[in-house]
Write an enzyme that holds these catalytic residues in place. Structure first.
Site, short mmCIF file in Angstrom:
data_model
loop_
_atom_site.label_atom_id
_atom_site.label_comp_id
_atom_site.label_asym_id
_atom_site.label_seq_id
_atom_site.Cartn_x
_atom_site.Cartn_y
_atom_site.Cartn_z
CG HIS A 33 -1.98 -1.03 1.19
ND1 HIS A 33 -3.32 -0.74 1.03
CD2 HIS A 33 -1.93 -2.39 1.27
CE1 HIS A 33 -4.03 -1.84 1.02
NE2 HIS A 33 -3.20 -2.86 1.17
CG ASP A 130 -5.03 2.09 1.68
OD1 ASP A 130 -4.14 1.96 0.84
OD2 ASP A 130 -5.68 1.14 2.14
#
Length: 481
Positions: A33, A130
């Site tokens: 990520h 995110d």
């Protein structure tokens, strides 16, 4: 030496003019990520945008801490917003994945983020978060009157599943198990391809997944690390509202270029005797690169079968070995894992290391002819960029969904019948070695992968679809400043 990054709290003032957009990035955890967040920040910094990054220490892994430090060193104008987490009792989730637990700790603390964002100057234009945090960040952004976008680090196909899965659940019989998911305009995903936790609606991951999926349609935009030529069907279905009506604008902005720090670290890793130095000396398209990502730990028994397969294939290979989920915990010796005599038998044609390598640089090296991978999306994108065929062996999570893209786009071949996490049986060394040998000799596979690499170059060039995607995103930011 670059000056230290600006560290702002809710009471400190910035010195920038108020006409430029100011974007606050709210990343989560895990190198898969974070790396794409950092690379996108690097790309966005060239577009006259103020950038701040919400930062939580300590990180879960050492690699995360190193990359945070490199980001602020490489981009001294990027502000650091330190954010403290509330105490979190991980014993509530015994045996939980450490990165998943960090996501939950972040989610439980994010109600404290509003005052931090509100107090930063110049005034914040937008947040970029995110997908693991969007159900908490988007409401905060809306309360503050700022845009909220999601930077999605996986595929458009996976984004279609994230967005549609709550609708699928609403429509299925309450007592029925999760089955195949037929995503409108995209494709039917078999039950066996879904991230394993989604089969149990009581799992922490699944609860987060559903909450975040429901929130996606309420955001102001979704930035996806892909490009139009790689996933034309999924991107069109999302943009046309076939997956979910009223879906926000979708910006295909991948692949992101490596940061300067990655290239510097990669150069340092090419010292004499290093894996990269060895790679530079090998013939063109002769080396199999083997790596299963930053979070995948393969069992010792399966590792030995992989070793047997690589030995039997007769190919040269560079193998990045990982035996634990968190790098700080990985203290198993290579010889202990691989067994007696293996390193001696492959000396000269095979290198096994636990050291960090610049995967982009490895895949771009002309010596690499095949990538044996877990099919994590970052690895898929990097293989596509380099035009290197990928032999996809999904290990868990979104990997099988990503592998559908590998197979449909020409990036490589998906071994759908090979086992993944939670399945007891082993893939034999004989089968692994046979498939590696077959793909290394397959000119057709190489040609398809090379064509995908050419499409990547077109997408990121000036006027290409991904270059235009970033410009469109910046224009949306500037329209509200």
């Amino acid at each position: 030496m670059a000056p230290p990054p600006a560290v702002l709290s809710s009471g400190e003032l910035g010195a920038r003019g108020h006409t430029r957009p100011h974007v606050v990035f709210v990343p989560s955890a895990g190198m898969g990520h974070l790396l794409q967040f950092f690379r996108f920040i690097g790309a966005l910094s060239a577009h006259d945008v103020d950038i701040s990054v919400v930062t939580v220490f300590p990180t879960v892994s050492a690699a995360e801490a190193d990359h945070f430090a490199a980001l602020f060193r490489d981009y001294p104008s990027v502000r650091r917003l330190d954010f403290d987490l509330l105490p979190f009792d991980a014993s509530e989730f015994p045996g939980g994945d450490p990165f998943l637990l960090r996501w939950e700790a972040l989610r439980r603390s994010l109600h404290l983020l509003g005052p931090v964002i509100a107090g930063v100057t110049p005034r914040v234009t937008a947040t970029v978060t995110d997908v693991t945090l969007v159900s908490h960040v988007n409401p905060i952004a809306k309360d503050l009157g700022v845009q909220c976008h999601v930077l999605y680090v996986s595929s458009a196909a996976m984004m279609s599943l994230v967005s549609y899965f709550p609708i699928y659940l609403d429509n299925k019989d309450a007592g029925a198990d999760v089955g195949d998911v037929d995503i409108p305009g995209v494709r039917r995903l078999k039950r066996s391809w879904l991230p394993q936790p989604l089969l149990d609606l009581n799992k922490l991951f699944t609860k987060q997944f559903i909450e975040n999926g429901r929130e996606m349609v309420k955001t102001d935009g979704v930035l996806i690390n892909t490009f139009d030529a790689l996933e034309p069907v999924a991107l069109a279905a999302l943009r046309d509202g076939k997956v979910v009506r009223g879906f926000p604008p979708v910006f295909a902005v991948g692949p992101h270029s490596s940061l300067a720090s990655e290239a510097t670290k990669g150069a340092a890793a090419e010292a004499e005797g290093s894996p990269m130095a060895w790679l530079r000396q090998q013939p063109a398209r002769s080396v199999v690169y083997v790596a299963f990502g930053s979070r995948c730990a393969v069992s010792h028994e399966q590792i030995r079968e992989i070793a047997a397969g690589l030995e039997a294939s007769g190919s040269r290979f560079l193998w990045i070995l990982k035996t634990t989920v968190v790098d700080r915990d990985d203290d198993a010796g290579i010889r202990d894992v691989l067994g007696d005599g293996f390193l001696e038998r492959v000396r000269g044609r095979g290198v096994v290391t636990k050291a960090w390598v610049d995967q982009d640089a490895v895949l771009r090296d002309p010596a690499v002819g095949l990538f044996l991978s877990h099919s994590g999306w970052n690895s898929v994108i990097e293989a596509a960029t380099a035009g290197v065929p990928l032999l996809a062996w999904p290990r868990g999570g979104d990997h099988r969904v990503a592998a559908t893209v590998v197979a449909s786009s020409g990036v490589g071949v998906w071994m759908e019948q090979w086992s993944w996490d939670g399945e007891e049986w082993l893939v034999s060394g004989e089968e692994i070695g046979g498939k590696v040998k077959e793909m290394m000799a397959d000119a057709g596979v190489r040609e398809k992968a090379a064509k995908v690499g050419e499409e990547v170059a077109k997408a990121v060039a000036v006027g290409g679809t991904s270059h235009t995607g970033i410009l469109d995103f910046v224009a949306k930011l500037k329209a509200t400043t």
